[in-house]
Design an enzyme around this catalytic site. Sequence first.
Site, short mmCIF file in Angstrom:
data_model
loop_
_atom_site.label_atom_id
_atom_site.label_comp_id
_atom_site.label_asym_id
_atom_site.label_seq_id
_atom_site.Cartn_x
_atom_site.Cartn_y
_atom_site.Cartn_z
N ASP A 45 0.84 -1.19 0.00
CA ASP A 45 0.00 0.00 0.00
C ASP A 45 0.88 1.24 0.00
O ASP A 45 2.04 1.20 0.40
CB ASP A 45 -0.89 -0.03 1.26
CG ASP A 45 -1.80 1.17 1.37
OD1 ASP A 45 -2.30 1.66 0.33
OD2 ASP A 45 -2.02 1.62 2.50
N ASP A 97 -0.41 4.89 0.99
CA ASP A 97 -0.72 5.82 2.08
C ASP A 97 -0.58 5.13 3.44
O ASP A 97 -1.15 4.07 3.67
CB ASP A 97 -2.13 6.37 1.92
CG ASP A 97 -2.29 7.15 0.63
OD1 ASP A 97 -1.36 7.90 0.28
OD2 ASP A 97 -3.33 6.99 -0.05
N ASP A 120 -2.11 -0.72 5.80
CA ASP A 120 -2.46 -0.20 7.13
C ASP A 120 -3.94 -0.34 7.44
O ASP A 120 -4.36 -0.06 8.56
CB ASP A 120 -2.06 1.28 7.25
CG ASP A 120 -2.86 2.16 6.31
OD1 ASP A 120 -2.81 1.94 5.09
OD2 ASP A 120 -3.57 3.07 6.80
#
Length: 173
Positions: free
Chosen positions: A6, A8, A133
């Site tokens: 990922d 961000d 996250d």
Amino acid sequence: MTLFVDMDEVLADTYQAHIDIYNSEFGETLTREECFGKEVWQCVPQERQQSIRQHARTYGFFRDLGIVDQSQEVLEQLNQKYEVYVASAAMQFPNSLEEKSVWLDDHFPFIPWQRRILCGDKHILKGDILIDDRSYNLKNFSGRSILFTSPHNMNTNGFERANTWLEIADKLL
């Protein structure tokens, strides 16, 4: 082996960007530690929450993000061992598509555009490992799921966790 990473909160520090913009806009001193277990917008007075929710819709937001510590070095090493793809849910903020691509060019030039997946929903990803996250991206992934620690997910359990990129290196290199 295929490794999805990922962007961000894993490579790019969007969380701190929200705090910095908020503090600048309102003359406050909000810290990451004050936000543990929450989204940044949940840590401010209700009348200011919409401002934070608009940050990601502002041109330039994704272009100027800070880099998560050690992510460049470790991801470059992982790129020698795995077929690495950056997978980011970019469709929620359409102006982020170009900005995220330019940011990756600047900070992760070893990940070519052919290995960047800017999508709407990550349930389409099929591979061996996903580092993210957000638990909702990990829960239906059929391979190995690693939750990368961010202030908002401090209270999330049930996933293999990595707090830093050095921990990722220990797990995968």
